[in-house]
Design a protein around this motif. Sequence first.
Motif, PDB file in Angstrom:
ATOM      1  N   SER A   1       7.152 -15.900 -25.165  1.00  0.00           N
ATOM      2  CA  SER A   1       7.029 -15.176 -26.424  1.00  0.00           C
ATOM      3  C   SER A   1       5.766 -14.325 -26.451  1.00  0.00           C
TER       4      SER A   1
ATOM      5  N   SER B   1       7.183 -13.870 -36.735  1.00  0.00           N
ATOM      6  CA  SER B   1       7.796 -14.725 -35.717  1.00  0.00           C
ATOM      7  C   SER B   1       7.611 -16.200 -36.062  1.00  0.00           C
TER       8      SER B   1
ATOM      9  N   LYS C   1      10.276 -18.752 -30.284  1.00  0.00           N
ATOM     10  CA  LYS C   1      11.123 -18.271 -29.206  1.00  0.00           C
ATOM     11  C   LYS C   1      11.099 -16.748 -29.139  1.00  0.00           C
ATOM     12  N   PRO C   2      11.426 -16.170 -27.971  1.00  0.00           N
ATOM     13  CA  PRO C   2      11.461 -14.702 -27.868  1.00  0.00           C
ATOM     14  C   PRO C   2      12.457 -14.059 -28.831  1.00  0.00           C
TER      15      PRO C   2
ATOM     16  N   VAL D   1      10.739 -13.314 -32.001  1.00  0.00           N
ATOM     17  CA  VAL D   1       9.843 -12.159 -31.876  1.00  0.00           C
ATOM     18  C   VAL D   1      10.638 -10.861 -31.955  1.00  0.00           C
TER      19      VAL D   1
END
Length: 931
Positions: free
Chosen positions: A689, A727, A740-741, A744
């Motif tokens: 992330s 995020s 988590k990505p 984001v």
Amino acid sequence: DMGAEGGNAFEVVDEGGELVRVRFQEFLQNFSETVTTYVTQTAEDDAQDGNNIQQQLLYPYIDQAAEISQRQTRAQSHRTGFESSHADMDDFDLFPFNSTICVNFRHLLSYDPDLADAIESEYVRFEPYLRRATKEFILSNHPELDPSNDGGGGGGHSRNQVRTYFVALYNAPTVLPVRALRTGTIGRFTSVSGTVTRTSDVRPELLVGSFRCRKCGLLAPDILQQYHLTRPALCRNPRCQNRNPSEFHLEIRAGGGGGDSGGSEFVDWQRLRVQENADEIPPGSMPRTIDVVVRNEMVERAKAGDRVVLTGSLVVIPDGNALARAGDPARASATYAGARAGREAATGGGGGVRGLAALGVRELTYRTCFVACCVVPSDMAERVKRSGDESDLDDNYKVNLMFQLGNGVSGWGGDHPKTASEVAMEFTAEEKQEIRRMKGEPKLYDKLAESIAPNTFGHIEVKRGILLMLLSGVHKTTSEGIRLRGDINVCIVGDPSTAKSQFLKFVHDFLPERCVYTSGKAASAAGLTAAVVRDQDTGEYCVEAGALMLADNGVCCIDEFDKMEQHDQVAIHEAMEQQTITITKAGIQATLNARASILAAANPIHGRYDRSKTLRANVQLSAPILSRFDLFFVVLDECDDVADYNVAKHIIDVHRCDEELVEPPYSKDQMLRYIRFARTLNPQITEESRRVLIDCYRRLRQGDTMGRSRTAYRITVRQLESLIRLSEALARLHCDDDVKPSYVREAFRLLQKSIINVETEDVTFEDEFGETDGDIGGDFTGNNGLDGTAPTAANVSPDREEMRSRPEEEDQQTKPKKTKKKKKLQITFEKYEAISNAIATYLRSIEDQGTEEGTLKSLKWGEVIQWYLEQMESEIGDSLEELERMRKMTNLVIKRLVHHDRVLVVVGDSDLPELEQQLMVHPNYALTEAT
């Protein structure tokens, strides 16, 4: 009470009070309740398994006495021994009461109705006997706490023991508003709700005084104080007969040993100013206020802005401050003999006194005040009342509910925010199961967003932003002690009748605590932050809390944000970013907390939003204010058949009061419980992330380096912090311990959508010398032709001669009447940026080749146009009209790059024809990656 008869002093014994003392002590010792508990909770279905449920007999007040004993023991160890660990101190801080027992009034009502009725009707009379019963109950169960027992502890041990115990009654049957306090409630046990607006300093109060006679030296102990300094009326020594109150000296020292024979007892004392709740004010009325006095361990339990429920009694106290005010009070009686003699003659020679005013008595010498024995946040009081008839609460909840008063007034924050386990203790088994079910549901993000303002149709992106604002990011503190903001600020800008104020009203009604609604036009700098006013009681200057202070650890909703004066907007700069308010006025220098999220709504300057202008040109807000908002939402009132039909249908359903048609996925209580639990989580940013955050920030910065888009605000590190906060809020929403990505990327999408709505306005060109046919449009984005538009004569005349050589077009050219007219032409910003990036990149590559060869290379204006037309050959095709249109558009873009944006510069002779001028890229211009 003391009296005198025949020269002998005697003490009056209140038999009713003694009876109340005995029966209340019996209640504390014998009351028990049956509580349903669960043996195991390892799996989700354990709570539904009947084999794991058992009934337990609970003695809540004996358990509280045991907790008080442990706390006093720990407190004594901290005073005498410095080797205690910090962990023990933390355990002690979790249980702040060490001399107060919290009694549920409904328990008393069910156990002994006669005792409860007596206490309710004459609470002020029996309150000292309740304290005596509490002391005897605790000392009988824990003799080691009795100061009269030496126990090998020595005199120092007994000096530190608690001498007075208090009773905090809560959960009264009825809760009255401030307006309902009348003379009929004086002296009765009453519960009142309100909002704290001001708190005083904590001062000592003489609770029980011991006085020594100056004539004979006899000590008169345990003189109960009646809201002012109360001295003995008569010395107990039958030979002394001292009746002069000034001849009794107060013993300040604390009593050590010898049981009750000792000095005076002082307790902490604080005054609160409580105002009527906004939803309880009748139409057309002003909010009422009342002074509330809290004592002992109830001080500092409420701050300005808290909605609380107070239990206690309304009393009448002498208005001593009125006697001490400056100025000579008005008196009705005459002070000189001549006037008095004349009046007596007029009335027939001393006809008597007519009214107390004739005696010179001051008019207002008494006032009402509410003395509270317990201060409970309104949301906690509601939970206690709702759970009174439920039997599925675990025993830990029943025992520790009132002991959590010192750990923050509400679950939305506090100086010491509650952990997830502490918040989970306040939920029932069904509520815990419901939170687990909501966490595992698909599309939870969309369902929670749809539950925000369900009566407002559409605006799903705005609802998502408000949902993340309610969840907020994680507050952090660096190693240097710098606090990093976790609250999310949101601003909604748009046309009238787009439900901006409805979102603010929903949030204000949705949050049970710490939410303030205000309007920018009627708000001043002092009203938003804090004001220094003179206290009417002490005459000293004190701080009056403003909207942002009242919304500490909550949300401050500011409507008509753009209508605020410029100097008032400057006042909230510090509060929006540093979340503090610094005051240096009237000898007061203080830094106050304003840890609040700001939800603002603003209208465009000219009524409706102009899409051809930037946000800064549409809204009267300064650049520093704009940069402090994490999310901007531009709401436009656009005409669309499908959207208009859906909006009309939804509004009609709302006005029909049909709850099934507008029922959200989750109710308000479900949302509150889930958000309350999710805010206790502190997700961490993973390494993956972190890389996605850096990449998203780099892309935002690249989109802002062109320098000519006139955006609402430049992309700075504040927008990077906004990405982090959004995020973390998304991770909290999914009850995830890691960011988590995907969270984001969703935060980047929201932030980018907010910024793109501002940056992508159309680019307008002005053609001043073109020949324009009256029936030809000039929009490059449309399908209409631009045959009659010529930017310059130099680049159009050759093509014009070719076109006129064709007979079929010559006939068409001769029909319309040609006029020279100033015309505005528009292309989208994306198209303009694509053309300018391509031209600048090509010219910079030519310059780099010349640098390698040691020469200065440039291209002619016409060559640049020809090169770009060759690059667009596949799109132009065989159409001469498309070729002409693309040639003119490229020429106008180059002209804007040279004369307006200063991206390209003319090298050499500038008097040459336009197509012959040499062009180069400005040396200070930074190229962006081709998109």
